[in-house]
Motif scaffolding. Sequence first.
Motif, mmCIF file in Angstrom:
data_model
loop_
_atom_site.group_PDB
_atom_site.id
_atom_site.type_symbol
_atom_site.label_atom_id
_atom_site.label_comp_id
_atom_site.label_asym_id
_atom_site.label_seq_id
_atom_site.Cartn_x
_atom_site.Cartn_y
_atom_site.Cartn_z
ATOM 1 N N GLU A 299 -18.306 -9.215 25.495
ATOM 2 C CA GLU A 299 -18.261 -7.792 25.169
ATOM 3 C C GLU A 299 -17.367 -7.563 23.951
ATOM 4 N N PRO A 300 -17.883 -6.845 22.943
ATOM 5 C CA PRO A 300 -17.025 -6.570 21.776
ATOM 6 C C PRO A 300 -15.815 -5.738 22.169
ATOM 7 N N LEU A 301 -14.708 -5.993 21.473
ATOM 8 C CA LEU A 301 -13.496 -5.232 21.720
ATOM 9 C C LEU A 301 -13.583 -3.876 21.027
ATOM 10 N N PRO A 302 -12.968 -2.836 21.593
ATOM 11 C CA PRO A 302 -12.909 -1.559 20.873
ATOM 12 C C PRO A 302 -12.115 -1.758 19.589
ATOM 13 N N CYS A 303 -12.499 -1.054 18.543
ATOM 14 C CA CYS A 303 -11.839 -1.276 17.257
ATOM 15 C C CYS A 303 -11.723 0.029 16.473
ATOM 16 N N ARG A 304 -10.874 0.006 15.441
ATOM 17 C CA ARG A 304 -10.655 1.163 14.571
ATOM 18 C C ARG A 304 -11.351 0.935 13.238
ATOM 19 N N GLU A 305 -12.108 1.897 12.802
ATOM 20 C CA GLU A 305 -12.750 1.799 11.490
ATOM 21 C C GLU A 305 -11.734 2.105 10.399
ATOM 22 N N PRO A 306 -11.660 1.274 9.361
ATOM 23 C CA PRO A 306 -10.733 1.571 8.266
ATOM 24 C C PRO A 306 -11.265 2.695 7.379
ATOM 25 N N CYS A 307 -10.367 3.352 6.669
ATOM 26 C CA CYS A 307 -10.763 4.365 5.685
ATOM 27 C C CYS A 307 -11.421 3.661 4.512
ATOM 28 N N ARG A 308 -12.642 4.070 4.177
ATOM 29 C CA ARG A 308 -13.357 3.451 3.062
ATOM 30 C C ARG A 308 -13.485 4.375 1.861
ATOM 31 N N GLU A 309 -13.247 5.650 2.075
ATOM 32 C CA GLU A 309 -13.283 6.633 0.994
ATOM 33 C C GLU A 309 -12.550 7.876 1.475
ATOM 34 N N PRO A 310 -12.093 8.723 0.562
ATOM 35 C CA PRO A 310 -11.417 9.945 1.001
ATOM 36 C C PRO A 310 -12.310 10.778 1.908
ATOM 37 N N GLY A 311 -11.749 11.302 2.955
ATOM 38 C CA GLY A 311 -12.484 12.103 3.920
ATOM 39 C C GLY A 311 -11.561 12.469 5.065
ATOM 40 N N PRO A 312 -12.081 13.043 6.140
ATOM 41 C CA PRO A 312 -11.236 13.430 7.275
ATOM 42 C C PRO A 312 -10.405 12.253 7.784
ATOM 43 N N GLY A 313 -9.098 12.464 7.869
ATOM 44 C CA GLY A 313 -8.188 11.406 8.299
ATOM 45 C C GLY A 313 -7.836 10.416 7.216
ATOM 46 N N CYS A 314 -8.460 10.554 6.061
ATOM 47 C CA CYS A 314 -8.242 9.611 4.957
ATOM 48 C C CYS A 314 -7.967 10.350 3.655
ATOM 49 N N GLU A 315 -7.461 11.565 3.760
ATOM 50 C CA GLU A 315 -7.193 12.369 2.568
ATOM 51 C C GLU A 315 -5.780 12.092 2.053
ATOM 52 N N ALA A 316 -5.450 12.742 0.946
ATOM 53 C CA ALA A 316 -4.141 12.547 0.326
ATOM 54 C C ALA A 316 -3.001 12.990 1.230
ATOM 55 N N ASP A 317 -3.278 13.886 2.208
ATOM 56 C CA ASP A 317 -2.185 14.319 3.092
ATOM 57 C C ASP A 317 -1.754 13.204 4.046
ATOM 58 N N LEU A 318 -2.462 12.076 4.015
ATOM 59 C CA LEU A 318 -2.032 10.906 4.761
ATOM 60 C C LEU A 318 -0.747 10.321 4.161
ATOM 61 N N LEU A 319 -0.525 10.586 2.871
ATOM 62 C CA LEU A 319 0.584 9.996 2.137
ATOM 63 C C LEU A 319 1.872 10.784 2.341
ATOM 64 N N ASP A 320 2.983 10.067 2.340
ATOM 65 C CA ASP A 320 4.310 10.663 2.442
ATOM 66 C C ASP A 320 4.771 11.040 1.034
ATOM 67 N N PRO A 321 5.013 12.326 0.763
ATOM 68 C CA PRO A 321 5.400 12.721 -0.601
ATOM 69 C C PRO A 321 6.747 12.160 -1.039
ATOM 70 N N ASP A 322 7.554 11.641 -0.096
ATOM 71 C CA ASP A 322 8.849 11.066 -0.453
ATOM 72 C C ASP A 322 8.761 9.589 -0.824
ATOM 73 N N VAL A 323 7.599 8.970 -0.623
ATOM 74 C CA VAL A 323 7.445 7.561 -0.989
ATOM 75 C C VAL A 323 7.050 7.483 -2.458
ATOM 76 N N ASN A 324 7.912 6.870 -3.257
ATOM 77 C CA ASN A 324 7.703 6.818 -4.701
ATOM 78 C C ASN A 324 7.605 5.410 -5.264
ATOM 79 N N LEU A 325 8.015 4.410 -4.498
ATOM 80 C CA LEU A 325 8.038 3.044 -5.017
ATOM 81 C C LEU A 325 7.529 2.089 -3.953
ATOM 82 N N LEU A 326 6.578 1.234 -4.336
ATOM 83 C CA LEU A 326 6.080 0.163 -3.477
ATOM 84 C C LEU A 326 6.469 -1.156 -4.128
ATOM 85 N N ILE A 327 7.225 -1.969 -3.421
ATOM 86 C CA ILE A 327 7.808 -3.176 -4.013
ATOM 87 C C ILE A 327 7.776 -4.294 -2.980
ATOM 88 N N THR A 328 7.779 -5.540 -3.424
ATOM 89 C CA THR A 328 7.689 -6.675 -2.504
ATOM 90 C C THR A 328 9.021 -7.419 -2.433
#
Length: 645
Positions: A428-457
């Motif tokens: 039996e397949p396991l239940p799974c979450r579909e990733p966001c593939r394009e902007p839309g409900p649940g995948c819009e810009a409001d998903l982003l934190d406006p205080d996050v300004n730098l992504l670094i490794t």
Amino acid sequence: MATLSVHRPRWHACRFGLVACAVLAVTCCSAEASVSTGSGDGLACQLERQEWREYHAAFDAAARATAAEVPEERAAAAAGLAQQLLERTDNVTDVLSCNVGVIAGYYLLARLVSPVAVESLGLAGGAAEGEAGVAYRLLQLALVFIFTLRNANRIPEEPGRAWGVTEHAIIPAIMQMRRGQDLLLRRSLRRQVPIAPSFRDPNLRIAVVSICAYPEDHPLALPKLTPTNREAYTKRHDYANRLHMEPPIIGAHGLGVQHAKLATVLAYLQTNEFDWVAWLDCDSILMNMERTLDSVIYQYAQGKVDDRSDQQPAPVCGEPPDENHQADALVGEWLDSWISEEFRDASAVRITRTEEDAAVEAFAQQIGRVRGRLEGDDLELDFPDGPLKARIVWNDSEESIQAPVAERLEWENGAVWMHKAQEGKKAEPLPCREPCREPGPGCEADLLDPDVNLLITEEGWGLSSANWLIRRSAWSMDFLHNALTAAHVEMHLFGDQDAMILHLMNRQSLHAAETASQESARHDPIDRHAVVVPQFELNAYDSLNALTMDCDAFVEGDLLVTFPQCKDAEGCNDVFELAADYAKDPEKPLRADAGAWWMRREETPRWSKYSSRSSPALRIFGPRPVIREVFAREQEMRRREREGD
């Protein structure tokens, strides 16, 4: 046979066992118990000045407090030393007046905040689980000032002994603690909304900025390869390509390349043309042309989620099953090709699960009862004559992705076991979450934190300035300006990376140490506007450097590969050219959602031009177990040659 040339780092990670590391920690602690309290020249500190005498007094009080059993006494000493470090590093130029003393102060403060984590070199005290965040950052700050000594990353013996500090108590602890921080990061990633690697937000204006200002007659191939590579990638995703091939560089007139990246990125943010700017070093080759920078931004600039729940989120749709699910798929009867067909059913091998993770047991008359476990896509069983490995061949059908189906086992000795069909049984397949593939409900810009300004490794020794993403904001421009000022004006011995580390964690870590409780000391005090992302997302190393530096190696699907310290044309150009060939090959076999964190596996490359007998291919792709085997063979050959002499 391939041979590998290694650019060895000046210091290697602590490879000792637990007991050896503990002995080293005790040695360090013993040295610190006898910190000099005099004002002799051995301290290499301007103690004739009032401010440094006050610092020394706070340091001595903190050193005595390491033996205190009363928590309040330790906390008071830590607060006093943290305050002194804040005052002394506020004028970073003056740190050179007492450099080793400042290094010792950060180290001692880390010990007061998380004693077990630091004294065990990151092996205990919650460090392995990423729960020594404040101490981890304090040690990185100590390392930044070790670099300014310009002494091959070593603390001079006399002042080091006087202050009771050695690089051997700092660098291995950082490298070990980083593993814990990375583990914590990847666990929390599972609670984020998954973003497909091809996700593109057409409203985001993104620029890719690099400097490849080599002299015209420079023998390295990068000035010829990188521009074409950048142009192909940016054109594909409608990004702006800002690649500087020669000075003067925008915003960096009169600056050396060492500091020019800060000035150049700042200049592009100030134009207001772009929402995000990606800085990529010239020696980073973009390898997955389908992977977008938007997907990295949307994946890691998301708002914080509550990760305290014990309930594990469902896997992402398409995610390969973990080892336990794979081991479950081996359960059943297997037909042995070495048994005559008329006796094959009667001699079927029965595989069952055991209680251990990813472990199985196999039984048949011809082999008896043997145990083993999964290792990646291999099954290793401990037969009476010794262990033997089999490659697991999986059903590649779409429906088997979430519910794995093992079809056959191909053994090293040539035998093949075929999985016997079981009527009426279907996984039996396991239940799974579909990733966001394009902007839309649940995948819009409001998903982003406006205080996050730098992504670094982060890499082996801490934060890396090789490749990063920064958002246009007032914070970002202030940060880059302050880091540039620190590196170019206040402390000429700083590289851009040192200045970035200073402004992302110095004030933040020292304030956290001032008021640290056992609970708060667990958390990472890095500036809240910055988010550390897994190294493989923006800064995967070639496999050889990843092996020596103990960090993420490039695997197929990763956005890019970078080649630290590869500066010799004879040893590096073939490697650069092979990477560029891979990048532009439209026929390279990449799985669906290649590049996504949930699909990433370090395995033998599938590219048709890969050969484990090619030194450039091994350097880029590994995999690391193969590189280890090559090294082992070379070392054995050298040993025999020496014995022959």
